[in-house]
Scaffold this motif. Structure first.
Motif, PDB file in Angstrom:
ATOM      1  N   ALA A   1     -56.509  41.183  15.183  1.00 58.42           N
ATOM      2  CA  ALA A   1     -56.241  40.377  13.871  1.00 58.42           C
ATOM      3  C   ALA A   1     -57.035  40.907  12.837  1.00 58.42           C
ATOM      4  O   ALA A   1     -56.944  40.118  11.595  1.00 58.42           O
ATOM      5  CB  ALA A   1     -56.037  39.103  14.187  1.00 58.42           C
ATOM      6  N   HIS A   2     -58.011  41.885  12.949  1.00 53.28           N
ATOM      7  CA  HIS A   2     -59.064  41.947  11.783  1.00 53.28           C
ATOM      8  C   HIS A   2     -58.264  42.698  10.467  1.00 53.28           C
ATOM      9  O   HIS A   2     -57.348  43.345  10.737  1.00 53.28           O
ATOM     10  CB  HIS A   2     -60.259  42.866  12.330  1.00 53.28           C
ATOM     11  CG  HIS A   2     -60.005  44.387  12.247  1.00 53.28           C
ATOM     12  ND1 HIS A   2     -59.427  45.227  13.210  1.00 53.28           N
ATOM     13  CD2 HIS A   2     -60.511  45.172  11.287  1.00 53.28           C
ATOM     14  CE1 HIS A   2     -59.465  46.384  12.620  1.00 53.28           C
ATOM     15  NE2 HIS A   2     -59.880  46.334  11.455  1.00 53.28           N
ATOM     16  N   SER A   3     -58.946  42.454   9.716  1.00 53.85           N
ATOM     17  CA  SER A   3     -58.327  42.646   8.312  1.00 53.85           C
ATOM     18  C   SER A   3     -58.688  44.467   7.981  1.00 53.85           C
ATOM     19  O   SER A   3     -59.697  45.020   8.294  1.00 53.85           O
ATOM     20  CB  SER A   3     -59.104  42.016   6.960  1.00 53.85           C
ATOM     21  OG  SER A   3     -58.485  42.179   5.965  1.00 53.85           O
TER      22      SER A   3
ATOM     23  N   VAL B   1     -58.563  49.462   3.422  1.00 54.46           N
ATOM     24  CA  VAL B   1     -57.385  50.534   3.230  1.00 54.46           C
ATOM     25  C   VAL B   1     -58.040  51.439   2.017  1.00 54.46           C
ATOM     26  O   VAL B   1     -58.622  50.755   1.210  1.00 54.46           O
ATOM     27  CB  VAL B   1     -56.296  49.747   2.500  1.00 54.46           C
ATOM     28  CG1 VAL B   1     -54.939  50.536   2.150  1.00 54.46           C
ATOM     29  CG2 VAL B   1     -55.650  48.683   3.564  1.00 54.46           C
TER      30      VAL B   1
ATOM     31  N   THR C   1     -50.518  34.718 -11.778  1.00 54.59           N
ATOM     32  CA  THR C   1     -51.001  36.072 -11.600  1.00 54.59           C
ATOM     33  C   THR C   1     -52.393  35.779 -11.158  1.00 54.59           C
ATOM     34  O   THR C   1     -52.963  36.512 -10.361  1.00 54.59           O
ATOM     35  CB  THR C   1     -50.844  37.210 -12.723  1.00 54.59           C
ATOM     36  OG1 THR C   1     -49.443  37.342 -12.777  1.00 54.59           O
ATOM     37  CG2 THR C   1     -51.365  38.516 -12.527  1.00 54.59           C
TER      38      THR C   1
ATOM     39  N   THR D   1     -52.999  34.037  -7.780  1.00 54.90           N
ATOM     40  CA  THR D   1     -52.479  34.974  -6.628  1.00 54.90           C
ATOM     41  C   THR D   1     -53.622  35.916  -6.638  1.00 54.90           C
ATOM     42  O   THR D   1     -54.080  36.075  -5.441  1.00 54.90           O
ATOM     43  CB  THR D   1     -51.258  35.698  -6.871  1.00 54.90           C
ATOM     44  OG1 THR D   1     -50.246  34.593  -7.331  1.00 54.90           O
ATOM     45  CG2 THR D   1     -50.664  36.431  -5.846  1.00 54.90           C
TER      46      THR D   1
ATOM     47  N   HIS E   1     -56.971  34.769  -4.916  1.00 55.26           N
ATOM     48  CA  HIS E   1     -56.776  34.562  -3.339  1.00 55.26           C
ATOM     49  C   HIS E   1     -56.081  35.868  -2.571  1.00 55.26           C
ATOM     50  O   HIS E   1     -55.875  35.792  -1.476  1.00 55.26           O
ATOM     51  CB  HIS E   1     -55.699  33.421  -2.921  1.00 55.26           C
ATOM     52  CG  HIS E   1     -56.140  32.043  -3.546  1.00 55.26           C
ATOM     53  ND1 HIS E   1     -57.197  31.446  -2.996  1.00 55.26           N
ATOM     54  CD2 HIS E   1     -55.770  31.457  -4.889  1.00 55.26           C
ATOM     55  CE1 HIS E   1     -57.337  30.161  -3.704  1.00 55.26           C
ATOM     56  NE2 HIS E   1     -56.662  30.422  -4.720  1.00 55.26           N
ATOM     57  N   ALA E   2     -56.515  36.840  -3.086  1.00 47.80           N
ATOM     58  CA  ALA E   2     -55.954  38.086  -2.736  1.00 47.80           C
ATOM     59  C   ALA E   2     -56.989  39.079  -2.018  1.00 47.80           C
ATOM     60  O   ALA E   2     -56.713  40.259  -1.358  1.00 47.80           O
ATOM     61  CB  ALA E   2     -55.071  39.137  -3.665  1.00 47.80           C
TER      62      ALA E   2
ATOM     63  N   ARG F   1     -51.660  48.082   1.461  1.00 44.95           N
ATOM     64  CA  ARG F   1     -52.533  47.177   2.270  1.00 44.95           C
ATOM     65  C   ARG F   1     -51.316  46.910   3.565  1.00 44.95           C
ATOM     66  O   ARG F   1     -51.486  46.848   4.587  1.00 44.95           O
ATOM     67  CB  ARG F   1     -52.579  45.796   1.696  1.00 44.95           C
ATOM     68  CG  ARG F   1     -53.936  45.990   0.833  1.00 44.95           C
ATOM     69  CD  ARG F   1     -54.033  44.754   0.048  1.00 44.95           C
ATOM     70  NE  ARG F   1     -54.915  44.012   0.868  1.00 44.95           N
ATOM     71  CZ  ARG F   1     -55.530  42.679   0.662  1.00 44.95           C
ATOM     72  NH1 ARG F   1     -54.890  41.938  -0.540  1.00 44.95           N
ATOM     73  NH2 ARG F   1     -56.617  42.146   1.156  1.00 44.95           N
TER      74      ARG F   1
ATOM     75  N   ASN G   1     -52.559  42.361  10.449  1.00 39.57           N
ATOM     76  CA  ASN G   1     -53.211  40.838  10.088  1.00 39.57           C
ATOM     77  C   ASN G   1     -52.226  40.077   9.093  1.00 39.57           C
ATOM     78  O   ASN G   1     -52.178  40.381   7.798  1.00 39.57           O
ATOM     79  CB  ASN G   1     -54.570  41.389   9.508  1.00 39.57           C
ATOM     80  CG  ASN G   1     -55.410  40.128   9.089  1.00 39.57           C
ATOM     81  OD1 ASN G   1     -55.237  39.531   8.074  1.00 39.57           O
ATOM     82  ND2 ASN G   1     -56.322  39.672   9.919  1.00 39.57           N
TER      83      ASN G   1
ATOM     84  N   GLN H   1     -53.701  39.091   5.487  1.00 35.72           N
ATOM     85  CA  GLN H   1     -53.866  40.101   4.553  1.00 35.72           C
ATOM     86  C   GLN H   1     -52.432  40.674   4.233  1.00 35.72           C
ATOM     87  O   GLN H   1     -52.277  40.846   2.806  1.00 35.72           O
ATOM     88  CB  GLN H   1     -54.373  41.545   5.289  1.00 35.72           C
ATOM     89  CG  GLN H   1     -54.765  42.507   4.380  1.00 35.72           C
ATOM     90  CD  GLN H   1     -55.242  43.717   4.920  1.00 35.72           C
ATOM     91  OE1 GLN H   1     -55.360  44.087   5.968  1.00 35.72           O
ATOM     92  NE2 GLN H   1     -56.665  44.223   4.223  1.00 35.72           N
TER      93      GLN H   1
ATOM     94  N   GLN I   1     -51.359  38.004   1.522  1.00 32.97           N
ATOM     95  CA  GLN I   1     -52.154  38.217   0.249  1.00 32.97           C
ATOM     96  C   GLN I   1     -51.317  39.308  -0.567  1.00 32.97           C
ATOM     97  O   GLN I   1     -51.120  39.116  -1.709  1.00 32.97           O
ATOM     98  CB  GLN I   1     -53.493  38.575   0.176  1.00 32.97           C
ATOM     99  CG  GLN I   1     -54.582  37.463   1.076  1.00 32.97           C
ATOM    100  CD  GLN I   1     -55.780  37.917   1.650  1.00 32.97           C
ATOM    101  OE1 GLN I   1     -55.850  39.276   1.614  1.00 32.97           O
ATOM    102  NE2 GLN I   1     -56.586  37.262   1.906  1.00 32.97           N
TER     103      GLN I   1
ATOM    104  N   ASN J   1     -47.647  38.338  -1.596  1.00 33.21           N
ATOM    105  CA  ASN J   1     -47.759  37.168  -2.792  1.00 33.21           C
ATOM    106  C   ASN J   1     -48.179  38.063  -4.006  1.00 33.21           C
ATOM    107  O   ASN J   1     -47.767  37.585  -5.038  1.00 33.21           O
ATOM    108  CB  ASN J   1     -48.641  36.180  -2.520  1.00 33.21           C
ATOM    109  CG  ASN J   1     -48.088  35.279  -1.320  1.00 33.21           C
ATOM    110  OD1 ASN J   1     -47.197  35.284  -0.893  1.00 33.21           O
ATOM    111  ND2 ASN J   1     -49.262  34.105  -0.785  1.00 33.21           N
ATOM    112  N   THR J   2     -48.847  38.943  -4.126  1.00 31.97           N
ATOM    113  CA  THR J   2     -49.404  39.482  -5.113  1.00 31.97           C
ATOM    114  C   THR J   2     -48.107  40.570  -5.692  1.00 31.97           C
ATOM    115  O   THR J   2     -47.781  40.431  -6.907  1.00 31.97           O
ATOM    116  CB  THR J   2     -50.705  40.764  -4.753  1.00 31.97           C
ATOM    117  OG1 THR J   2     -51.780  39.919  -4.196  1.00 31.97           O
ATOM    118  CG2 THR J   2     -50.994  41.599  -6.211  1.00 31.97           C
TER     119      THR J   2
ATOM    120  N   THR K   1     -45.779  38.008  -7.225  1.00 35.01           N
ATOM    121  CA  THR K   1     -46.055  37.472  -8.240  1.00 35.01           C
ATOM    122  C   THR K   1     -45.942  38.395  -9.629  1.00 35.01           C
ATOM    123  O   THR K   1     -45.450  38.010 -10.763  1.00 35.01           O
ATOM    124  CB  THR K   1     -47.703  36.721  -8.182  1.00 35.01           C
ATOM    125  OG1 THR K   1     -47.738  35.937  -7.249  1.00 35.01           O
ATOM    126  CG2 THR K   1     -48.085  36.101  -9.558  1.00 35.01           C
TER     127      THR K   1
END
Lengths: 156, 156
Positions: free
Chosen positions: A21-23, A26, A69, A72, A75-76, B49, B59, B62, B65, B68-69, B72
């Motif tokens: 599940a790691h991020s 990119v 905007t 969001t 929190h991105a 991403r 993930n 991610q 995030q 949602n970006t 928005t």
């Protein structure tokens, strides 16, 4: 199975799950710098929109769009674009991040948390359409931007 | 007051209200072009991403995030940055919008509406964490990007 073995096995499963599940990281360094410059410029656009509304005619719809905007993007996880190897380099232009951003992780996280909290507050008051409350909270968001820029951004 | 006078007076009040609430045009032409290039690049980052997650390890946080970006920004009225006088010009780089975007208003609005609908769908499935559904919906968002780019964007 002894308890210690069981715990170790459970931890191992946990680590594998965490690994799955790691991020994702990119893009190449140049992409990452251009992407973060774009995200911050999108924040600037949104701040400029709200400033125009609190200093002039107030259009709730436009303020909500801009505040959402900002929230969001707060929190991105834009910080995921500040990967090792991107302390120097060029996206749209040379990066203006200070080296301290990469070393003072606690300070950087704290500055971003303050911004996120103020951004949440801005989206909340924007939804009410209360121009005076938006103006006050807009000032707090601006202060949180300035706090981070003073520490971590080379100003033009 | 005669009915016609009453209607005219009501319309006049309506016009004044509309005037008070009109959306602000913010920034100079160069700002507007740089802001819209930044917003679209932030969309590109978010798409990259999600692509990395649906093609590799998934993930959820991610993906949420990024989705949602995209959602928005789909509702942030980026089209307000395509004001008269910005059909040509330079932000971060020369604008790549085709002149048709400014003349085919119906086509532009339709293309953006399709993108917005697909972006809403992407945010919805991202929240469920269903990787297969995200992959399918990500493809639809990509198609809506391509549909607009084919008509209105000069590709590199």
């Amino acid at each position: 199975m002894k308890l210690t073995k069981f715990i170790l096995a459970t931890c191992a499963i946990g680590l594998v799950t965490a690994s799955v599940a790691h991020s994702q990281t990119v893009g190449k360094a140049e992409d990452q710098i251009r992407w973060r410059q774009s995200a911050f410029t999108t924040l600037s656009w949104s701040m400029a929109r709200i400033k125009a509304n609190v200093n002039g005619e107030f259009n709730k719809e436009q303020v909500v769009q801009a505040a959402n905007t900002i929230q969001t993007l707060a929190h991105a996880n834009i910080s995921s674009l500040f990967v090792p190897g991107t302390a120097k380099g060029k996206g749209w232009k040379n990066t203006e991040v200070k080296p301290e951003f990469f070393t003072d992780k606690e300070g950087a996280a704290k500055a971003w948390a303050t911004f996120s909290t103020e951004a949440d507050g801005l989206a909340k008051v924007a939804a009410t359409g209360d121009a005076a409350a938006v103006k006050a909270q807009f000032g707090k968001v601006g202060q949180s931007c300035k706090g981070c820029h003073d520490k971590f951004h080379v100003e033009d």
